[in-house]
Write a protein that holds these residues in place. Structure first.
Motif, short mmCIF file in Angstrom:
data_model
loop_
_atom_site.label_atom_id
_atom_site.label_comp_id
_atom_site.label_asym_id
_atom_site.label_seq_id
_atom_site.Cartn_x
_atom_site.Cartn_y
_atom_site.Cartn_z
N VAL A 162 49.94 -22.31 -13.29
CA VAL A 162 51.13 -22.31 -14.14
C VAL A 162 51.14 -23.46 -15.13
O VAL A 162 51.92 -23.46 -16.07
CB VAL A 162 52.43 -22.35 -13.32
N ARG A 163 50.26 -24.45 -14.91
CA ARG A 163 50.30 -25.60 -15.81
C ARG A 163 48.94 -25.86 -16.45
O ARG A 163 47.91 -25.54 -15.90
CB ARG A 163 50.76 -26.84 -15.05
N ASN A 164 49.03 -26.49 -17.63
CA ASN A 164 47.85 -26.87 -18.38
C ASN A 164 47.25 -28.13 -17.73
O ASN A 164 47.99 -28.99 -17.26
CB ASN A 164 48.33 -27.17 -19.82
N LEU A 216 52.35 -39.75 -10.95
CA LEU A 216 51.49 -38.70 -11.48
C LEU A 216 52.18 -37.35 -11.45
O LEU A 216 53.21 -37.19 -10.80
CB LEU A 216 50.19 -38.66 -10.68
N MET A 217 51.58 -36.39 -12.12
CA MET A 217 52.07 -35.02 -12.30
C MET A 217 53.19 -35.01 -13.34
O MET A 217 53.83 -36.02 -13.58
CB MET A 217 52.55 -34.39 -11.00
N SER A 218 53.40 -33.84 -13.92
CA SER A 218 54.33 -33.81 -15.06
C SER A 218 55.78 -34.03 -14.65
O SER A 218 56.61 -34.31 -15.50
CB SER A 218 54.17 -32.53 -15.89
N GLU A 219 56.12 -33.93 -13.33
CA GLU A 219 57.48 -34.34 -12.95
C GLU A 219 57.43 -35.67 -12.20
O GLU A 219 58.43 -36.09 -11.61
CB GLU A 219 58.22 -33.27 -12.15
N SER A 259 35.15 -27.67 -8.07
CA SER A 259 35.26 -29.12 -7.85
C SER A 259 36.37 -29.61 -8.77
O SER A 259 36.89 -28.86 -9.60
CB SER A 259 33.94 -29.82 -8.21
N CYS A 260 36.71 -30.87 -8.65
CA CYS A 260 37.71 -31.45 -9.56
C CYS A 260 37.25 -31.20 -11.00
O CYS A 260 38.05 -30.90 -11.89
CB CYS A 260 37.84 -32.95 -9.35
N ALA A 261 35.93 -31.33 -11.21
CA ALA A 261 35.38 -31.23 -12.56
C ALA A 261 35.39 -29.81 -13.11
O ALA A 261 35.11 -29.60 -14.29
CB ALA A 261 33.97 -31.79 -12.59
N SER A 262 35.72 -28.81 -12.29
CA SER A 262 35.83 -27.46 -12.83
C SER A 262 36.98 -27.40 -13.82
O SER A 262 36.97 -26.62 -14.76
CB SER A 262 36.09 -26.44 -11.72
N CYS A 263 38.02 -28.19 -13.56
CA CYS A 263 39.19 -28.21 -14.45
C CYS A 263 39.25 -29.50 -15.27
O CYS A 263 39.83 -29.52 -16.34
CB CYS A 263 40.47 -28.07 -13.66
N HIS A 264 38.70 -30.57 -14.74
CA HIS A 264 38.75 -31.86 -15.44
C HIS A 264 37.35 -32.15 -15.99
O HIS A 264 36.53 -32.77 -15.31
CB HIS A 264 39.22 -32.96 -14.49
N VAL A 265 37.07 -31.67 -17.21
CA VAL A 265 35.73 -31.72 -17.81
C VAL A 265 35.62 -32.93 -18.75
O VAL A 265 36.44 -33.08 -19.66
CB VAL A 265 35.46 -30.41 -18.61
C1 HEC Z 1 42.07 -25.39 -10.78
C2 HEC Z 1 42.12 -26.53 -11.70
C3 HEC Z 1 42.21 -27.93 -11.11
C4 HEC Z 1 41.40 -28.50 -10.15
C5 HEC Z 1 40.26 -27.86 -9.36
C6 HEC Z 1 41.85 -29.88 -10.02
N1 HEC Z 1 42.87 -30.13 -10.89
FE1 HEC Z 1 43.80 -31.89 -11.17
N2 HEC Z 1 45.23 -30.98 -12.26
C7 HEC Z 1 45.21 -29.65 -12.65
C8 HEC Z 1 46.50 -29.31 -13.24
C9 HEC Z 1 46.90 -27.93 -13.80
C10 HEC Z 1 47.30 -30.48 -13.18
C11 HEC Z 1 48.76 -30.65 -13.65
C12 HEC Z 1 49.63 -30.35 -12.45
C13 HEC Z 1 51.09 -30.67 -12.66
O1 HEC Z 1 51.45 -31.45 -13.51
O2 HEC Z 1 51.88 -30.11 -11.89
C14 HEC Z 1 46.46 -31.50 -12.57
C15 HEC Z 1 46.86 -32.83 -12.38
C16 HEC Z 1 46.03 -33.82 -11.90
C17 HEC Z 1 46.36 -35.24 -11.88
C18 HEC Z 1 47.65 -35.87 -12.39
C19 HEC Z 1 47.47 -36.31 -13.82
C20 HEC Z 1 48.71 -36.91 -14.43
O3 HEC Z 1 48.70 -37.22 -15.63
O4 HEC Z 1 49.73 -37.09 -13.75
C21 HEC Z 1 45.29 -35.89 -11.33
C22 HEC Z 1 45.14 -37.38 -11.08
C23 HEC Z 1 44.31 -34.87 -10.97
N3 HEC Z 1 44.79 -33.63 -11.35
C24 HEC Z 1 43.11 -35.13 -10.33
C25 HEC Z 1 42.35 -34.12 -9.72
C26 HEC Z 1 41.33 -34.36 -8.69
C27 HEC Z 1 40.91 -35.72 -8.16
C28 HEC Z 1 40.83 -33.14 -8.34
C29 HEC Z 1 39.80 -32.82 -7.27
C30 HEC Z 1 40.11 -33.26 -5.93
C31 HEC Z 1 41.54 -32.14 -9.16
N4 HEC Z 1 42.46 -32.78 -9.96
C32 HEC Z 1 41.28 -30.79 -9.13
C33 HEC Z 1 44.15 -28.78 -12.50
C34 HEC Z 1 43.14 -28.96 -11.56
#
Ligand code: HEC
Ligand code: HEC
Length: 340
Positions: free
Chosen positions: A102-104, A117-120, A75-81
């Protein structure tokens, strides 16, 4: 059992069922007004996605829902805890089936104010952002239509969807809006530093010295209050040649190589490891890097230069950064998973 008593207990049972059964579509959805810290700018919502109770609950359930990933494990929360300010403590996050990312993972705090949003900076809004991880083979590797079918099998979610957006079935429009609505509620502005700003707490002399240094040596030029980011893009000189193109990926301009969006420093003490690729494991390492003036890479921003800080100064900077942790945010019950 006397007849009257039997009747009243029957009505009582009906009443209990009535209270616990899922809300019906006729139940009115109510607007929600977020509490915005007084030293933050006002929050602007898209007109078609003002926060309401049903939208927030729907988004919160989706955020923790594994139906959104192909193999129903992520889920989103697997990475966003939440306890790590919606990061995951890993260098880079493994994606689907253990593929290396590849990204933190960045924090999701205060994204309502982020102009992109995203680092770029490639994604213009939270509504559009939710599509990115779903389709990203490294993250959730999902076809949106499969997710839609799965979610529509849950009658309670369909009811929520109807209350939130007035549509009978869940679709990509409602999924992305609800996720965005929930993410806008992730407001972090109650750290010791915020309490100090409002005159409700005092900084220790070490923390105060760190705060002063933070401006004096130029950190505050890019990590600007109140969000500790100016949303600009800089190459801080991590690598002589960056393997990750950063901003160049979006602009195709060679000199943008290795530029990344200034990250917020709110809750920084709990969001390590640091940098877009998680290459620094501690704040000590980050401060030592800035103190040395980066690596002197060809494209390094001219504002990154040797600072000549003493060990004591470095400690003070870290003590200040630690005042940016908002414990109420990390434990806020409104962001936790909901039971059935
Ligand atoms: C496998 C791990 C993973 C999962 C699952 C994941 N994310 Fe992320 N998320 C990341 C990473 C890594 C980045 C940074 C990507 C980048 O900058 O290119 C990111 C970036 C983001 C950002 C941008 C943050 C910013 O400061 O610009 C948002 C918003 C976000 N995620 C929301 C979500 C949502 C909502 C979900 C579920 C639908 C989700 N993420 C699922 C790892 C994850
Ligand atoms: C020229 C703009 C600029 C200046 C000046 C600057 N930073 Fe940064 N900072 C950035 C950018 C951009 C990143 C992200 C780099 C990356 O991910 O590759 C960053 C990353 C960080 C991180 C890691 C954040 C994370 O979540 O991974 C910390 C901590 C940090 N900076 C603290 C400081 C401190 C302390 C100073 C002053 C000594 C400072 N910065 C000066 C732009 C700047």
């Amino acid at each position: 059992m006397p007849r009257r008593l039997w009747w009243s207990s029957f009505l009582f049972v009906l009443g209990v069922i009535g209270c616990t059964s899922p809300p019906t579509t006729t139940k009115q959805d109510r607007p929600v007004h977020f509490r915005i810290p007084s030293h933050f700018p006002p929050m602007v919502h898209p007109t078609d996605n003002e926060p309401t109770e049903a939208r927030l609950e729907f988004g919160r359930r989706l955020f923790y829902h594994t139906a959104l990933s192909q193999n129903e494990t992520t889920s989103c929360a697997s990475c966003h805890v939440q306890s790590a300010a919606f990061t995951d403590g890993r260098v880079t996050s493994p994606g689907l089936n253990g593929h290396a990312g590849v990204r933190n993972t960045p924090t999701l705090a205060n994204l309502a104010w982020s102009p992109y949003l995203m680092s770029e900076g490639g994604v213009p809004s939270l509504e559009l952002q939710a599509l990115a991880p779903l389709h990203e083979p490294l993250e959730m590797g999902m076809n949106m239509m499969i997710a839609v079918d799965r979610l529509n099998q849950d009658a309670y979610l369909r009811t929520l969807n109807q209350r939130a957006y007035g549509r009978d079935s869940i679709d990509p429009f409602t999924i992305t809006r609800a996720l965005a609505c929930f993410q806008r509620s992730l407001i972090s502005g109650d750290s010791k530093f915020d309490q100090y700003k409002m005159g409700a707490a005092e900084l220790t002399s070490k923390e105060a010295k760190g705060l002063a240094l933070f401006s004096e040596v130029g950190c505050a030029n890019c990590h600007r209050e109140p969000f500790f980011t100016d949303y600009g893009f800089y190459n801080i000189g991590l690598y002589s040649v960056s393997t990750d193109p950063g901003l160049e990926r979006k602009t195709h301009i060679k000199s943008d190589s290795g530029k990344f969006k200034t990250p917020t420093l709110r809750n920084i003490a709990v969001t390590g490891p640091y940098m877009h690729d998680g290459s620094m494991s501690s704040l000590e390492e980050v401060i030592a890097f800035y103190n040395a003036g980066g690596t002197g890479a060809r494209l390094q921003d001219e504002r990154i230069r040797a600072l000549h800080l003493s060990a004591e100064d470095e400690e003070a900077l870290i003590a200040f950064l630690e005042t940016l942790t908002d414990w109420n945010f990390l434990q806020n019950q409104q962001f936790t998973p909901l039971s059935e």
